[in-house]
Design a protein around this motif. Structure first.
Motif, PDB file in Angstrom:
ATOM      1  N   LYS A   1       0.813  -1.216   0.000  1.00 43.66           N
ATOM      2  CA  LYS A   1       0.000   0.000   0.000  1.00 43.66           C
ATOM      3  C   LYS A   1       0.848   1.269   0.000  1.00 43.66           C
ATOM      4  O   LYS A   1       0.315   2.370   0.190  1.00 43.66           O
ATOM      5  CB  LYS A   1      -0.927   0.000   1.220  1.00 43.66           C
ATOM      6  N   ALA A   2       2.130   1.131  -0.205  1.00 42.84           N
ATOM      7  CA  ALA A   2       3.019   2.303  -0.238  1.00 42.84           C
ATOM      8  C   ALA A   2       2.660   3.186  -1.428  1.00 42.84           C
ATOM      9  O   ALA A   2       2.599   2.710  -2.566  1.00 42.84           O
ATOM     10  CB  ALA A   2       4.468   1.855  -0.337  1.00 42.84           C
ATOM     11  N   ASN A   3       2.420   4.484  -1.182  1.00 37.34           N
ATOM     12  CA  ASN A   3       2.033   5.373  -2.293  1.00 37.34           C
ATOM     13  C   ASN A   3       2.806   6.677  -2.331  1.00 37.34           C
ATOM     14  O   ASN A   3       2.599   7.485  -3.225  1.00 37.34           O
ATOM     15  CB  ASN A   3       0.527   5.664  -2.253  1.00 37.34           C
TER      16      ASN A   3
ATOM     17  N   THR B   1      10.546   4.212  -1.118  1.00 32.35           N
ATOM     18  CA  THR B   1      11.995   4.138  -0.913  1.00 32.35           C
ATOM     19  C   THR B   1      12.327   3.248   0.270  1.00 32.35           C
ATOM     20  O   THR B   1      13.286   2.465   0.225  1.00 32.35           O
ATOM     21  CB  THR B   1      12.577   5.545  -0.699  1.00 32.35           C
ATOM     22  N   ILE B   2      11.550   3.358   1.346  1.00 30.75           N
ATOM     23  CA  ILE B   2      11.756   2.506   2.523  1.00 30.75           C
ATOM     24  C   ILE B   2      11.567   1.042   2.155  1.00 30.75           C
ATOM     25  O   ILE B   2      12.355   0.170   2.541  1.00 30.75           O
ATOM     26  CB  ILE B   2      10.789   2.912   3.656  1.00 30.75           C
ATOM     27  N   CYS B   3      10.540   0.765   1.381  1.00 32.96           N
ATOM     28  CA  CYS B   3      10.236  -0.623   1.023  1.00 32.96           C
ATOM     29  C   CYS B   3      11.284  -1.228   0.092  1.00 32.96           C
ATOM     30  O   CYS B   3      11.488  -2.449   0.084  1.00 32.96           O
ATOM     31  CB  CYS B   3       8.858  -0.695   0.358  1.00 32.96           C
ATOM     32  N   LYS B   4      11.972  -0.411  -0.677  1.00 36.25           N
ATOM     33  CA  LYS B   4      12.990  -0.904  -1.604  1.00 36.25           C
ATOM     34  C   LYS B   4      14.338  -1.134  -0.924  1.00 36.25           C
ATOM     35  O   LYS B   4      15.225  -1.770  -1.506  1.00 36.25           O
ATOM     36  CB  LYS B   4      13.176   0.095  -2.754  1.00 36.25           C
ATOM     37  N   SER B   5      14.507  -0.602   0.277  1.00 27.98           N
ATOM     38  CA  SER B   5      15.795  -0.671   0.969  1.00 27.98           C
ATOM     39  C   SER B   5      15.695  -1.553   2.209  1.00 27.98           C
ATOM     40  O   SER B   5      14.867  -1.303   3.088  1.00 27.98           O
ATOM     41  CB  SER B   5      16.246   0.737   1.367  1.00 27.98           C
ATOM     42  N   SER B   6      16.542  -2.566   2.287  1.00 33.07           N
ATOM     43  CA  SER B   6      16.536  -3.434   3.466  1.00 33.07           C
ATOM     44  C   SER B   6      16.960  -2.664   4.713  1.00 33.07           C
ATOM     45  O   SER B   6      16.411  -2.868   5.803  1.00 33.07           O
ATOM     46  CB  SER B   6      17.463  -4.634   3.248  1.00 33.07           C
TER      47      SER B   6
END
Length: 251
Positions: free
Chosen positions: A30-32, A38-43
């Protein structure tokens, strides 16, 4: 406790931890916003975000009364809106999260070549102008040896641009605290650093800075002041001054 959980969802967007690639504190499906994506793409950022959320929930659980919980909620909203969500790159986000978690504090300007910054790196027009805040202060009356009723006053601050130096500003402000204690920032030179202005105090041996974060909050152009470790107020105003957490409205 059920009511508290609803509050957490509304503030942090925290959902049940899912099995996405990087488990942030919210549902990455649900990231929009750019920040969320950016948070979701970075571990690294996902782990920092999850740790941040856990720390916030623990502070709420440990809070002794409702007033303190309300203050924690306000502080969290300010951090999200003025500090985290105003970042435009990964380095800025990592810095804000690490400082939130007290892992480290990055003092000083982030830019090595300020004259060569792109337009997207420079402060917007909302980062300049006059800002103010109406406050009620208590004044001690020595004649009757008691505190008078609160007196209404105004704290003011102006951020003025420097010709041909868009990453610089001259900041002038006067703040009035309890017992009419006045603290004058004076005409201080500030440098733009990713998402905030920095005023440094070169009269001390250690790193001391006052940060000013501009953002649109609740539909208004506002400014959040952050006094890192409260050292700026100690050098400029003494113990009776308190800059950290002040929010000013654009005039």
């Amino acid at each position: 406790m059920k009511k508290l959980s609803i509050t957490l969802l509304s503030i942090l967007g925290i959902c049940t931890l899912n099995s996405n690639a990087h488990s942030a504190s919210f549902d990455c499906n649900k990231a929009n916003t750019w920040v969320e994506k950016t948070i979701c793409k970075s571990s690294e950022l996902s782990k920092l975000d999850d740790t941040m959320a856990r720390k916030y929930k623990q502070k709420l659980a440990d809070a002794s009364d409702q007033d303190y919980k309300n203050n924690l909620t306000i502080d969290q909203r300010l951090w999200l809106n003025f500090q985290r969500n105003t970042c435009k790159d990964t380095a800025c986000l990592i810095r804000e999260y690490r400082e939130y978690l007290k892992e480290e504090v990055d003092y000083g300007v982030a830019w090595d070549f300020s004259d060569k910054l792109s337009d997207s790196d420079l402060p917007s027009k909302n980062a300049f102008g006059e800002f103010s805040q109406m406050v009620n202060i208590s004044v001690y009356n020595s004649d009757i040896a008691s505190w008078d009723d609160a007196v209404e006053t105004t704290n003011t601050l102006s951020i003025n641009n420097v010709i041909n130096k868009p990453y610089l500003s001259v900041i002038d402000g006067v703040f009035i605290f309890t017992n009419a204690h006045t603290c004058d920032i004076g005409e201080s030179l500030a440098v733009w650093s990713q998402n905030h202005w920095i005023i440094t105090d070169d009269q001390r041996d250690e790193a001391v800075e006052l940060r000013l974060y501009p953002a649109i909050y609740n539909g208004k152009n506002q400014l959040l002041l952050k006094d890192v470790d409260h050292h700026f107020r100690e050098g400029r105003c003494g113990v009776r001054g308190y800059f950290d957490g002040i929010v000013l409205n654009h005039v």
